[in-house]
Motif scaffolding. Structure first.
Motif, PDB file in Angstrom:
ATOM      1  N   MET A   1       0.860  -1.072   0.045  1.00 43.34           N
ATOM      2  CA  MET A   1       0.183   0.141   0.122  1.00 43.34           C
ATOM      3  C   MET A   1       0.992   1.096  -0.033  1.00 43.34           C
ATOM      4  SD  MET A   1      -3.217   0.996   0.131  1.00 43.34           S
ATOM      5  CE  MET A   1      -4.225  -0.318   0.891  1.00 43.34           C
ATOM      6  N   SER A   2       0.658   2.152  -0.946  1.00 41.59           N
ATOM      7  CA  SER A   2       1.479   3.368  -0.985  1.00 41.59           C
ATOM      8  C   SER A   2       1.061   4.267   0.423  1.00 41.59           C
ATOM      9  CB  SER A   2       1.063   4.220  -2.037  1.00 41.59           C
ATOM     10  OG  SER A   2       1.251   3.345  -3.613  1.00 41.59           O
ATOM     11  N   ALA A   3       2.283   4.910   0.699  1.00 40.40           N
ATOM     12  CA  ALA A   3       2.267   5.956   1.664  1.00 40.40           C
ATOM     13  C   ALA A   3       1.661   7.078   1.480  1.00 40.40           C
ATOM     14  CB  ALA A   3       3.541   5.928   2.333  1.00 40.40           C
ATOM     15  N   ARG A   4       0.950   7.854   2.525  1.00 42.18           N
ATOM     16  CA  ARG A   4       0.353   9.117   2.223  1.00 42.18           C
ATOM     17  C   ARG A   4       1.280  10.060   1.868  1.00 42.18           C
ATOM     18  NH1 ARG A   4      -4.938  10.039   2.834  1.00 42.18           N
ATOM     19  NH2 ARG A   4      -6.248   8.535   3.786  1.00 42.18           N
ATOM     20  N   VAL A   5       1.065  11.107   1.389  1.00 32.98           N
ATOM     21  CA  VAL A   5       1.963  12.198   0.984  1.00 32.98           C
ATOM     22  C   VAL A   5       1.524  13.399   1.269  1.00 32.98           C
ATOM     23  CG1 VAL A   5       2.950  10.819  -0.868  1.00 32.98           C
ATOM     24  CG2 VAL A   5       1.265  12.333  -1.577  1.00 32.98           C
ATOM     25  N   THR A   6       2.567  14.600   1.205  1.00 31.99           N
ATOM     26  CA  THR A   6       2.052  15.849   1.803  1.00 31.99           C
ATOM     27  C   THR A   6       2.180  16.714   0.787  1.00 31.99           C
ATOM     28  OG1 THR A   6       4.469  16.045   2.542  1.00 31.99           O
ATOM     29  CG2 THR A   6       2.652  15.335   4.185  1.00 31.99           C
TER      30      THR A   6
ATOM     31  N   THR B   1      -6.472  -4.579  -6.879  1.00 31.86           N
ATOM     32  CA  THR B   1      -7.738  -3.958  -7.220  1.00 31.86           C
ATOM     33  C   THR B   1      -8.328  -3.035  -6.082  1.00 31.86           C
ATOM     34  OG1 THR B   1      -8.151  -5.615  -8.855  1.00 31.86           O
ATOM     35  CG2 THR B   1     -10.035  -3.958  -8.312  1.00 31.86           C
ATOM     36  N   ALA B   2      -8.266  -3.523  -4.889  1.00 27.68           N
ATOM     37  CA  ALA B   2      -8.911  -2.668  -3.726  1.00 27.68           C
ATOM     38  C   ALA B   2      -8.066  -1.669  -3.337  1.00 27.68           C
ATOM     39  CB  ALA B   2      -8.913  -3.676  -2.364  1.00 27.68           C
ATOM     40  N   GLU B   3      -6.661  -1.726  -3.691  1.00 24.31           N
ATOM     41  CA  GLU B   3      -5.636  -0.583  -3.328  1.00 24.31           C
ATOM     42  C   GLU B   3      -6.018   0.595  -4.364  1.00 24.31           C
ATOM     43  OE1 GLU B   3      -0.983  -0.163  -2.949  1.00 24.31           O
ATOM     44  OE2 GLU B   3      -1.602  -1.936  -3.612  1.00 24.31           O
ATOM     45  N   VAL B   4      -6.474   0.086  -5.621  1.00 20.86           N
ATOM     46  CA  VAL B   4      -6.633   1.243  -6.457  1.00 20.86           C
ATOM     47  C   VAL B   4      -8.207   1.944  -6.171  1.00 20.86           C
ATOM     48  CG1 VAL B   4      -6.590   1.872  -8.885  1.00 20.86           C
ATOM     49  CG2 VAL B   4      -4.904   0.370  -8.102  1.00 20.86           C
ATOM     50  N   PHE B   5      -9.080   1.132  -6.378  1.00 23.80           N
ATOM     51  CA  PHE B   5     -10.444   1.315  -6.356  1.00 23.80           C
ATOM     52  C   PHE B   5     -11.325   1.400  -5.513  1.00 23.80           C
ATOM     53  CE2 PHE B   5      -9.161  -0.367 -10.548  1.00 23.80           C
ATOM     54  CZ  PHE B   5      -9.430   0.771 -11.454  1.00 23.80           C
ATOM     55  N   LEU B   6     -10.703   0.704  -4.225  1.00 26.11           N
ATOM     56  CA  LEU B   6     -11.297   1.014  -2.845  1.00 26.11           C
ATOM     57  C   LEU B   6     -10.299   1.558  -1.843  1.00 26.11           C
ATOM     58  CD1 LEU B   6     -13.194  -2.354  -2.690  1.00 26.11           C
ATOM     59  CD2 LEU B   6     -14.218  -0.354  -3.356  1.00 26.11           C
ATOM     60  N   PRO B   7      -9.912   2.694  -1.990  1.00 21.74           N
ATOM     61  CA  PRO B   7      -8.757   3.358  -1.269  1.00 21.74           C
ATOM     62  C   PRO B   7      -9.401   3.639   0.230  1.00 21.74           C
ATOM     63  CG  PRO B   7      -9.702   5.076  -2.695  1.00 21.74           C
ATOM     64  CD  PRO B   7     -10.454   3.587  -3.256  1.00 21.74           C
ATOM     65  N   GLY B   8      -8.789   3.259   1.126  1.00 23.00           N
ATOM     66  CA  GLY B   8      -9.463   3.328   2.577  1.00 23.00           C
ATOM     67  C   GLY B   8     -10.429   2.254   2.814  1.00 23.00           C
ATOM     68  N   GLY B   9     -10.598   1.334   1.752  1.00 25.89           N
ATOM     69  CA  GLY B   9     -11.693   0.465   2.016  1.00 25.89           C
ATOM     70  C   GLY B   9     -13.156   0.663   1.381  1.00 25.89           C
TER      71      GLY B   9
END
Length: 612
Positions: free
Chosen positions: A1-6, A211-219
């Protein structure tokens, strides 16, 4: 999962994301509308003007195609750029993980040529691919085989884009992809339709980690009004443009596709089985588009040109219209004309099931199916006063016809062919006309809404589940039986209609097996029933496909249901049928571009120089 960025939204570029230490796969980012640079463009269902036109289901994609025309690109350049943009904004309907059919008219030569970019079954695909090995019975189609590597065919879309640009375009593949790359990075505003489609597929998407990582960000599905970005897809497009289409079929991404198909990246969060597929690197490397002859037939003085096998669109639209040409629909109007339409389409669908498949593997009698004599004999089975019990029998397309009959008698019919139609409804279509008079009708798909549900990790695109279009139980007499290296039968029907030798109308639609009925009914509305193109396209639809009941939209049932029931027709309700995109060239050369006003949230039509 990619980290959040600022990084700020304004500077949320690939370089910025890398600079702040993102080392994992770049996945989709969503932001609130207020904070984002993306905007939600207005949708315009009808545009009239000159200089070129584009019609599609999405305003972002239409705008990109129109800008290509403004900058001097031709219809092919604009079509590929629009299609690439639809891969961003309509990722559940189309993209480089799928295939399609491209019809092109060259204004200089007067030629129509077509590209079959349909997905192909792996060579090693077994006849029993859709049978549960523990029971020997077919898997339930939804969701066991829809969400599977076993349903993934070798994609044809990148090869289609490359072939079209090389043959007719002025842009390179890299140039044609640039606007879509920018769109994927900048993002688009999520509308209700996108969120609904995501939620409808949430269980399938959550089964696949990539797929969840791309199209269901945060679930969860992105909220309406959020900005949806897909930097993974932007990077994939950029590499495709830089490295060329061979990279997709023989390079590193080909290995990634094969690995994903054979070992779907399961999340472990659902109990969906997600059977693995049979694709190999050799299957990808061997893929080639084909260049079939277009289908052609006359309808009330117009030449209708469409797509030949492996699509059934051209032959089935053509046969339906040829049968209807035996009757004066214009003098009927209303429910009587629609009764004839329902019965003619049912006859054509019977013949589709009997004869249509990949003509590299089966003998498709295209010329006979489109002959006037065959249509005349088939018209004998159409009773103007009553609906025939469904399914009706297929005809004998053997060249030995007896059209000297009267309506109500059905000579020489063959056995009834009753094979379930499993073609998915989620596809997309675009129509383009440029300033020089070149025309493109292009329908592309990844099959079911959301395709196989499997995203290639780090690449941002979904793979198709097109192989579910094969008949699920192997029957040696079925032209659409499973065979390795074969293309499953399609209903896609990109169509160009000519009047006095000149292009007059270009149209097509998504909708699985209802594509054929959508195109046919639009043409009947326009040519026979006196509607202008916007009215013809917006009119309520029914989709007769030789089944016991006719699928119909609520407005169709409300307007015509009672009267047609008196003929013996029975209906089931389908909320939406098709989502057409069309352009008409008016007598003075003015272009009238028309898209759906409401279906699928409404499409968008634009012209280079709008007229008041």
């Amino acid at each position: 999962m990619s980290a959040r960025v600022t990084c700020s939204v304004r500077h949320r570029t690939l370089a910025c994301l890398v600079a702040v230490g993102v080392t994992a796969s770049l996945t989709t980012v969503t932001q609130s509308t207020a904070a984002a640079t993306a905007r939600s463009p207005a949708r315009t269902p009808v545009a009239v003007g000159s200089g070129g036109a584009v019609s599609s289901v999405d305003p972002e994609a239409t705008a990109i195609g129109l800008e290509v025309l403004r900058r001097g690109g031709n219809a092919t350049d604009a079509a590929v750029a629009t299609a690439a943009a639809l891969g961003v904004t309509e990722p559940y309907s189309a993209g480089i993980g799928g295939g399609g059919f491209f019809v092109h008219y060259d204004a200089k030569t007067g030629e129509v040529e077509t590209i079959d970019g349909r997905e192909t079954a792996p060579k090693a695909m077994p006849r029993e691919a859709f049978l549960d090995p523990t029971t020997g019975e077919p898997y339930p189609l939804f969701p066991d085989m829809v969400t599977s590597g076993a349903a993934v065919g070798v994609p044809g879309t990148p090869a289609t884009w490359d072939a079209a640009l090389r043959e007719w375009g002025t842009y390179s593949l890299s140039q044609a992809l640039r606007p879509a790359i920018h769109l994927a990075r900048r993002g688009f505003v999520v509308d209700e339709e996108f969120r609904k489609q995501t939620l409808d597929n949430a269980e399938r998407f959550s089964a696949i980690s990539s797929t969840a990582e791309v199209f269901l960000p945060g679930g969860d599905a992105p909220e309406v009004g959020a900005v949806f970005r897909n930097p993974d897809l932007a990077r994939t497009y950029a590499e495709l443009g830089h490295r060329g289409v061979d990279w997709f079929y023989t390079g590193s991404v080909a290995d990634e596709i094969v690995e994903t198909v054979r070992n779907p990246p399961l999340s472990g969060k659902t109990e969906l089985p997600v059977p693995p597929g049979h694709m190999t690197a050799e299957d990808l490397a061997a893929y080639e588009v084909s260049w079939p002859e277009p289908t052609r037939h006359d309808y009330r003085g117009h030449e209708v040109v469409g797509m030949g096998p492996s699509s059934s669109g051209g032959t089935t639209v053509g046969e339906t219209l040829n049968i209807l040409e035996r009757f004066d629909l214009a003098s009927m109007g209303g429910e009587k004309a629609l009764h004839h339409y329902i019965e003619a389409a049912s006859l054509a669908y019977a013949d589709r099931a009997r004869y249509l498949g990949d003509d590299r593997f089966v003998d498709v009698p295209t010329e006979e199916l489109l002959s006037d004599d065959f249509a005349a004999e088939r018209a004998c089975a159409l009773d103007p006063t009553a609906a025939a019990p469904k399914p009706v029998a297929a005809g004998n397309a053997d060249g030995d016809y007896d059209p000297s009959c009267f309506p109500g008698r059905a000579p020489g019919e063959d056995v009834v062919v009753d094979r379930p139609d499993t073609e998915g409804p989620s596809t997309t279509h675009l129509s383009v006309v440029d300033r020089w008079g070149n025309v493109v009708a292009y329908t592309l798909t990844i099959e079911q809404t959301g395709g196989s549900g499997i995203t290639v990790p780090g690449r941002g695109f979904l793979l198709n589940n097109e192989l579910t279009d094969f008949s699920h139980v192997y029957d040696p007499d079925d032209p659409n039986r499973i065979e390795g290296g074969k293309r499953p039968r399609s209903s896609m029907a990109p169509t160009i209609v000519f009047d006095d030798g000149r292009p007059w109308l270009v149209l097509g639609s998504p909708g699985g097996s209802t594509i054929i009925t959508t195109v046919t009914q639009t043409l009947v509305n326009r040519i026979d029933l006196g509607m202008d193109l916007p009215t013809a396209l917006a009119a309520p639809r029914a989709a007769p496909r030789n089944t016991a009941t006719v699928s119909a939209e609520p407005d169709f049932r409300a307007t015509f249901g009672d009267a047609l029931s008196a003929y013996g027709h029975e209906f089931t309700t389908s909320e939406e049928i098709g989502a057409a995109a069309a352009i008409e060239i008016l007598p003075d050369g003015t272009l009238q571009a028309v898209a759906e006003p409401e279906r699928r949230g409404g499409g968008d039509a634009k012209v280079v120089h709008p007229h008041r």
